[in-house]
Design a protein around this motif. Structure first.
Motif, PDB file in Angstrom:
ATOM      1  N   HIS A  75      -3.498  -4.440  10.750  1.00 59.97           N
ATOM      2  CA  HIS A  75      -4.085  -5.382   9.789  1.00 59.97           C
ATOM      3  C   HIS A  75      -5.462  -4.915   9.327  1.00 59.97           C
ATOM      4  O   HIS A  75      -5.783  -4.993   8.131  1.00 59.97           O
ATOM      5  CB  HIS A  75      -4.170  -6.779  10.405  1.00 59.97           C
ATOM      6  CG  HIS A  75      -2.863  -7.491  10.468  1.00 59.97           C
ATOM      7  ND1 HIS A  75      -2.181  -7.899   9.333  1.00 59.97           N
ATOM      8  CD2 HIS A  75      -2.091  -7.885  11.516  1.00 59.97           C
ATOM      9  CE1 HIS A  75      -1.053  -8.514   9.679  1.00 59.97           C
ATOM     10  NE2 HIS A  75      -0.969  -8.503  10.996  1.00 59.97           N
ATOM     11  N   THR A  78      -4.976  -1.903   7.017  1.00 63.27           N
ATOM     12  CA  THR A  78      -4.408  -2.304   5.733  1.00 63.27           C
ATOM     13  C   THR A  78      -5.450  -3.005   4.873  1.00 63.27           C
ATOM     14  O   THR A  78      -5.543  -2.763   3.667  1.00 63.27           O
ATOM     15  CB  THR A  78      -3.188  -3.217   5.944  1.00 63.27           C
ATOM     16  OG1 THR A  78      -2.245  -2.568   6.799  1.00 63.27           O
ATOM     17  CG2 THR A  78      -2.503  -3.516   4.621  1.00 63.27           C
ATOM     18  N   ARG A 117       4.860  -9.282  10.461  1.00 56.97           N
ATOM     19  CA  ARG A 117       3.969  -9.314   9.311  1.00 56.97           C
ATOM     20  C   ARG A 117       3.200  -8.008   9.160  1.00 56.97           C
ATOM     21  O   ARG A 117       2.897  -7.576   8.039  1.00 56.97           O
ATOM     22  CB  ARG A 117       2.994 -10.489   9.477  1.00 56.97           C
ATOM     23  CG  ARG A 117       1.893 -10.579   8.429  1.00 56.97           C
ATOM     24  CD  ARG A 117       2.434 -10.828   7.054  1.00 56.97           C
ATOM     25  NE  ARG A 117       1.338 -11.030   6.106  1.00 56.97           N
ATOM     26  CZ  ARG A 117       1.422 -10.775   4.811  1.00 56.97           C
ATOM     27  NH1 ARG A 117       2.552 -10.324   4.292  1.00 56.97           N
ATOM     28  NH2 ARG A 117       0.381 -10.990   4.012  1.00 56.97           N
ATOM     29  N   ARG A 121       2.954  -5.763   5.696  1.00 53.94           N
ATOM     30  CA  ARG A 121       1.717  -5.414   5.000  1.00 53.94           C
ATOM     31  C   ARG A 121       1.575  -3.904   4.823  1.00 53.94           C
ATOM     32  O   ARG A 121       1.092  -3.434   3.789  1.00 53.94           O
ATOM     33  CB  ARG A 121       0.511  -5.965   5.755  1.00 53.94           C
ATOM     34  CG  ARG A 121       0.458  -7.490   5.778  1.00 53.94           C
ATOM     35  CD  ARG A 121      -0.931  -7.977   6.146  1.00 53.94           C
ATOM     36  NE  ARG A 121      -1.886  -7.675   5.105  1.00 53.94           N
ATOM     37  CZ  ARG A 121      -3.162  -7.328   5.313  1.00 53.94           C
ATOM     38  NH1 ARG A 121      -3.603  -7.210   6.564  1.00 53.94           N
ATOM     39  NH2 ARG A 121      -3.975  -7.096   4.319  1.00 53.94           N
ATOM     40  N   TYR A 125       1.291  -2.016   1.287  1.00 57.87           N
ATOM     41  CA  TYR A 125       0.238  -1.052   0.975  1.00 57.87           C
ATOM     42  C   TYR A 125       0.822   0.241   0.421  1.00 57.87           C
ATOM     43  O   TYR A 125       0.310   0.799  -0.562  1.00 57.87           O
ATOM     44  CB  TYR A 125      -0.589  -0.763   2.228  1.00 57.87           C
ATOM     45  CG  TYR A 125      -1.239   0.595   2.203  1.00 57.87           C
ATOM     46  CD1 TYR A 125      -2.300   0.875   1.341  1.00 57.87           C
ATOM     47  CD2 TYR A 125      -0.754   1.629   3.003  1.00 57.87           C
ATOM     48  CE1 TYR A 125      -2.864   2.139   1.290  1.00 57.87           C
ATOM     49  CE2 TYR A 125      -1.312   2.888   2.963  1.00 57.87           C
ATOM     50  CZ  TYR A 125      -2.368   3.138   2.100  1.00 57.87           C
ATOM     51  OH  TYR A 125      -2.915   4.392   2.036  1.00 57.87           O
TER      52      TYR A 125
END
Length: 231
Positions: A75, A78, A117, A121, A125
């Motif tokens: 996360h 990203t 998740r 993501r 990206y």
């Protein structure tokens, strides 16, 4: 991983693989933003994802701890990548490649948490990475890096380059996007991103007496002339 595969094939006892696993984590295992599939927590976690079913319980706690750190890492990385895209600057290998970038982290997530998740993501990206760069970069491919193949700024690669390889180039993201899609995992624009990269590779396919080949990398001059500098 060699010792794990030998145990899997019945060529060695599991205790030998376990010995080398414990050696690999004898010191600190980093989960810093510079880690990836070939370094630190993601590398160890990928290693542990290949253990035999009969011994998985031995590593369950370690895998859970590592996975939490890697999810947080994915996360953070990203977020940083999307911020870079928003500002219109060029990426580096370390942002997206297989060795240290989000493609390698995504490969781990596809193996261990395909519905999560974090992988969603990462795929999103990579889709964004395939969009042409905007003003100031004359429509260069979104994966165009700001350095040379050796990660250094060089007079041989003014303005960076386009790498077509798997380890550090755009073919790595292509593999992850395609493998995810083959498993029914898709985000908006994923099929179009796969087509964009494939069309780019088709454009730069070269022909010789022994068959087709592709240049390792492209310069701005190559794009301008439509011919690779590499023989």
């Amino acid at each position: 991983m060699l010792h794990i595969e030998r145990a899997r094939l019945g060529l060695a006892l599991w205790k030998h693989a376990h010995h080398w696993i414990t050696e690999a984590v004898a010191g600190e295992v980093s989960a810093a933003d510079t880690t990836g599939l070939f370094l630190g927590a993601p590398a160890v976690a990928f290693l542990l994802s290949t253990t035999l079913p009969s011994v998985e319980h031995l590593y369950a706690d370690a895998r859970a701890t590592l996975h939490r750190h890697i999810t947080e890492l994915a996360h953070r990385r990203t977020d940083a990548a999307f911020e870079r895209i928003h500002h219109g600057s060029l990426p580096s290998f370390a942002e997206y490649d297989v060795f240290y970038g989000l493609t390698g982290i995504g490969a781990y997530l596809l193996r261990t948490d395909p519905g999560g998740r974090a992988l969603e993501r990462v795929l999103g990206y990579l889709v964004a990475l395939t969009r042409p760069l905007g003003e100031g970069h004359r429509g260069l491919p979104g994966w165009w890096v700001d350095h040379g193949p050796n990660r250094e700024h060089s007079a041989d690669f003014p303005g960076g380059h386009d790498n077509l390889g798997v380890a550090h180039g755009v073919t790595g993201p292509l593999l992850l996007l395609a493998q995810a899609l083959r498993r029914g995992i898709a985000v908006p624009g994923q099929s179009e991103a796969i087509r964009t990269i494939s069309d780019h590779l088709d454009t730069w396919r070269q022909q010789s007496e022994t068959g087709p080949w592709w240049p390792e990398h492209l310069t701005r001059h190559d794009l301008a002339t439509g011919h690779p500098h590499q023989p």
